[in-house]
Design an enzyme around this catalytic site. Sequence first.
Site, short mmCIF file in Angstrom:
data_model
loop_
_atom_site.label_atom_id
_atom_site.label_comp_id
_atom_site.label_asym_id
_atom_site.label_seq_id
_atom_site.Cartn_x
_atom_site.Cartn_y
_atom_site.Cartn_z
CG LEU A 13 91.47 77.72 91.62
CD1 LEU A 13 90.33 78.09 90.91
CD2 LEU A 13 92.80 78.64 91.46
CD GLU A 14 93.29 76.83 101.03
OE1 GLU A 14 93.02 76.85 102.39
OE2 GLU A 14 94.19 76.39 100.86
CG HIS A 15 89.09 81.73 101.88
ND1 HIS A 15 89.70 82.42 102.88
CD2 HIS A 15 87.68 82.10 101.95
CE1 HIS A 15 88.53 83.07 103.49
NE2 HIS A 15 87.46 82.72 102.92
CB ILE A 63 89.95 74.37 99.39
CG1 ILE A 63 90.69 72.97 98.72
CG2 ILE A 63 89.64 74.15 100.87
CD1 ILE A 63 92.00 72.87 99.42
#
Length: 111
Positions: free
Chosen positions: A23-25, A45
């Site tokens: 799971l990014e930003h 992240i």
Amino acid sequence: MGLLPYGTDAQTIQEAGVFMVVLEHIPYALAGDITRALSIPTIGIGAGPDCDGQVLVINDALGLGDYWPPFSKQYAWVSKTVLNVATGFSEEVESMKFPSNIIQFTGRNKR
């Protein structure tokens, strides 16, 4: 459950057999909801503390470059140090100080 559409997508890929999700930003609350909805690990992240694990790109942590994502953290600014080293070396080569300021190898185990 309040996760539509992201939580449903995450559950769908979990059912398809993935072993973890990155799971990014994304908003911290959403990452927490997705993490709680899944039985597989989530790796964040810049997605907040509720993920099962965290990633920080080493270039970001070291401060390599002039721009870093807003969700990263720089523990140092190594790019500035690298630039200073390269500048110092270049100046010593141009002035002929380098390599005369290092231990010379004579080939006879003598200095």
